[in-house]
Motif scaffolding. Structure first.
Motif, PDB file in Angstrom:
ATOM      1  N   VAL A   8       0.867  -1.181   0.000  1.00 22.79           N
ATOM      2  CA  VAL A   8       0.000   0.000   0.000  1.00 22.79           C
ATOM      3  C   VAL A   8       0.903   1.230   0.000  1.00 22.79           C
ATOM      4  O   VAL A   8       1.531   1.552   1.003  1.00 22.79           O
ATOM      5  CB  VAL A   8      -0.936   0.007   1.218  1.00 22.79           C
ATOM      6  N   MET A   9       0.941   1.918  -1.121  1.00 20.96           N
ATOM      7  CA  MET A   9       1.824   3.075  -1.269  1.00 20.96           C
ATOM      8  C   MET A   9       1.201   4.350  -0.697  1.00 20.96           C
ATOM      9  O   MET A   9       1.908   5.217  -0.175  1.00 20.96           O
ATOM     10  CB  MET A   9       2.156   3.292  -2.743  1.00 20.96           C
ATOM     11  N   GLU A  10      -0.122   4.464  -0.795  1.00 20.26           N
ATOM     12  CA  GLU A  10      -0.776   5.692  -0.334  1.00 20.26           C
ATOM     13  C   GLU A  10      -2.256   5.418  -0.062  1.00 20.26           C
ATOM     14  O   GLU A  10      -2.897   4.622  -0.736  1.00 20.26           O
ATOM     15  CB  GLU A  10      -0.641   6.784  -1.409  1.00 20.26           C
ATOM     16  N   SER A  11      -2.787   6.081   0.968  1.00 18.63           N
ATOM     17  CA  SER A  11      -4.218   6.083   1.251  1.00 18.63           C
ATOM     18  C   SER A  11      -4.509   7.319   2.090  1.00 18.63           C
ATOM     19  O   SER A  11      -3.614   7.851   2.753  1.00 18.63           O
ATOM     20  CB  SER A  11      -4.658   4.810   1.992  1.00 18.63           C
ATOM     21  N   ASN A  12      -5.750   7.793   2.057  1.00 20.36           N
ATOM     22  CA  ASN A  12      -6.089   8.973   2.843  1.00 20.36           C
ATOM     23  C   ASN A  12      -7.072   8.620   3.942  1.00 20.36           C
ATOM     24  O   ASN A  12      -7.535   7.476   4.050  1.00 20.36           O
ATOM     25  CB  ASN A  12      -6.641  10.081   1.938  1.00 20.36           C
ATOM     26  N   LEU A  13      -7.414   9.607   4.778  1.00 17.44           N
ATOM     27  CA  LEU A  13      -8.259   9.373   5.939  1.00 17.44           C
ATOM     28  C   LEU A  13      -9.650   8.903   5.539  1.00 17.44           C
ATOM     29  O   LEU A  13     -10.254   8.056   6.206  1.00 17.44           O
ATOM     30  CB  LEU A  13      -8.356  10.652   6.774  1.00 17.44           C
ATOM     31  N   LEU A  14     -10.170   9.432   4.464  1.00 15.12           N
ATOM     32  CA  LEU A  14     -11.492   9.068   3.975  1.00 15.12           C
ATOM     33  C   LEU A  14     -11.487   7.729   3.239  1.00 15.12           C
ATOM     34  O   LEU A  14     -12.549   7.187   2.938  1.00 15.12           O
ATOM     35  CB  LEU A  14     -12.016  10.179   3.058  1.00 15.12           C
ATOM     36  N   CYS A  15     -10.297   7.192   2.982  1.00 16.89           N
ATOM     37  CA  CYS A  15     -10.146   5.959   2.203  1.00 16.89           C
ATOM     38  C   CYS A  15     -10.787   6.115   0.825  1.00 16.89           C
ATOM     39  O   CYS A  15     -11.394   5.180   0.297  1.00 16.89           O
ATOM     40  CB  CYS A  15     -10.766   4.766   2.929  1.00 16.89           C
ATOM     41  N   SER A  16     -10.646   7.311   0.263  1.00 12.40           N
ATOM     42  CA  SER A  16     -11.201   7.580  -1.066  1.00 12.40           C
ATOM     43  C   SER A  16     -10.131   7.484  -2.156  1.00 12.40           C
ATOM     44  O   SER A  16     -10.462   7.505  -3.340  1.00 12.40           O
ATOM     45  CB  SER A  16     -11.853   8.963  -1.107  1.00 12.40           C
ATOM     46  N   ILE A  17      -8.862   7.392  -1.739  1.00 12.34           N
ATOM     47  CA  ILE A  17      -7.751   7.190  -2.670  1.00 12.34           C
ATOM     48  C   ILE A  17      -6.904   6.040  -2.144  1.00 12.34           C
ATOM     49  O   ILE A  17      -6.532   6.013  -0.963  1.00 12.34           O
ATOM     50  CB  ILE A  17      -6.881   8.446  -2.812  1.00 12.34           C
ATOM     51  N   LEU A  18      -6.587   5.124  -3.018  1.00  6.39           N
ATOM     52  CA  LEU A  18      -5.769   3.974  -2.630  1.00  6.39           C
ATOM     53  C   LEU A  18      -4.790   3.661  -3.752  1.00  6.39           C
ATOM     54  O   LEU A  18      -5.198   3.407  -4.883  1.00  6.39           O
ATOM     55  CB  LEU A  18      -6.668   2.763  -2.354  1.00  6.39           C
ATOM     56  N   VAL A  19      -3.487   3.733  -3.439  1.00  6.89           N
ATOM     57  CA  VAL A  19      -2.450   3.463  -4.426  1.00  6.89           C
ATOM     58  C   VAL A  19      -1.729   2.185  -4.010  1.00  6.89           C
ATOM     59  O   VAL A  19      -1.189   2.100  -2.896  1.00  6.89           O
ATOM     60  CB  VAL A  19      -1.449   4.633  -4.534  1.00  6.89           C
ATOM     61  N   LEU A  20      -1.723   1.195  -4.898  1.00  2.64           N
ATOM     62  CA  LEU A  20      -1.133  -0.111  -4.613  1.00  2.64           C
ATOM     63  C   LEU A  20       0.004  -0.409  -5.570  1.00  2.64           C
ATOM     64  O   LEU A  20      -0.011   0.018  -6.729  1.00  2.64           O
ATOM     65  CB  LEU A  20      -2.196  -1.200  -4.740  1.00  2.64           C
TER      66      LEU A  20
END
Length: 286
Positions: A205-217
């Motif tokens: 998991v390279m990136e995610s935000n608090l809202l879990c609206s963006i997820l970079v794998l």
């Protein structure tokens, strides 16, 4: 005369002796018969006890399996019996589960009065795939007009906008439904991320935000161990599935391949942790 009398007595004694000898000769046979009869009695008693035990077991099973008269069954069962207690707990659990499911199906919300009836506090539970997660609370004032007084709902949930759209004065139910929809979608995306990390250690998991609206794998493609970045965008915050999937790889032909186009469609239609399981089975990723 006396001689005749003596002979008569002797003859009688002789007869008695012969009868006694005859009886003694029959004793072994009689003892054997008595033993045989006693053995039969014991066998019949054992069979009787076994039948009684089977009858008791059958009656207990009938009581436990009957769908009606649950209260009568509980009273008839032995209160000190561990098995009876277990069955009662299972029946109670099933009853409460059915009530809770019905409560949710009709859109019910748990509510209590606050400040001597001047306000109401609503409980908004969240769940994903049958697992209950966080429960949030929202309190509203009733007078002089309905308004939000306090809550512990995450700040990125647009409460003010939802309140304006629903009109709290007349549409409290619609407002609560909208808030619950956002909360459950957020809880679902968050739970998917947790399951992804637990079930797919090879996916980074390279990136995610608090809202879990963006997820970079970061995926690894078997051919040449090629790394591939996959960005999932959840622009509809009322859903658990992404609305956009973007791939980035040094091999520019890879994202346009039929296999990866199919994988992108899968990621938009299936929760991410399940989609990755399917992709591993087809050797799309390592």
């Amino acid at each position: 005369m006396e001689g005749a009398s003596t002979r008569g007595v002797l003859s009688h004694l002789s007869l008695l002796e012969e009868r006694a000898r005859g009886r003694r000769g029959q004793v072994p046979g009689q003892q054997s018969r008595v033993k045989e009869l006693r053995a039969q009695v014991e066998a019949l008693r054992a069979q009787r006890d076994q039948l009684k035990a089977e009858i008791r077991t059958h009656k207990n099973l009938q009581k436990l399996r009957a769908p009606e008269d649950l209260q009568r069954q509980e009273e008839e069962m032995d209160a000190e019996s561990e098995s009876s207690e277990l069955w009662r707990l299972m029946a109670r659990h099933s009853e409460l589960t059915d009530l809770l499911q019905a409560h949710r199906l009709i859109g019910g919300y748990d509510v209590i009065k606050t400040r001597q009836g001047k306000g109401l506090c609503f409980s908004l539970p969240t769940a994903y795939e049958g697992v209950y997660l966080e429960t949030y609370n929202l309190e509203v004032d009733l007078k002089p007009k309905v308004r939000i007084r306090g809550h512990n709902i995450p700040p990125f949930i647009p409460l003010s906008n939802l309140a304006e759209q629903s009109d709290l004065q007349t549409g409290m139910r619609a407002f609560l439904d909208a808030v619950s929809l956002h909360l459950n979608a957020f809880a679902g995306r968050k739970q998917q991320l947790t399951l992804l990390k637990e079930q797919h250690k090879s996916v980074e998991v390279m990136e995610s935000n608090l809202l879990c609206s963006i997820l970079v794998l970061m995926f690894t493609v078997p051919e040449g161990k090629t790394p591939l970045l996959c960005t999932l965008a959840y622009t509809d915050h009322t859903r658990c599935l992404p609305t956009q999937v973007h791939l980035d790889c040094k091999d520019k032909r890879l994202p346009d391949s039929p296999q990866w186009k199919k994988s992108c469609s899968l990621l938009m239609e299936v929760p991410v942790h399940r989609a990755l399981t399917a992709m591993k089975k087809t050797r799309t990723i390592v």
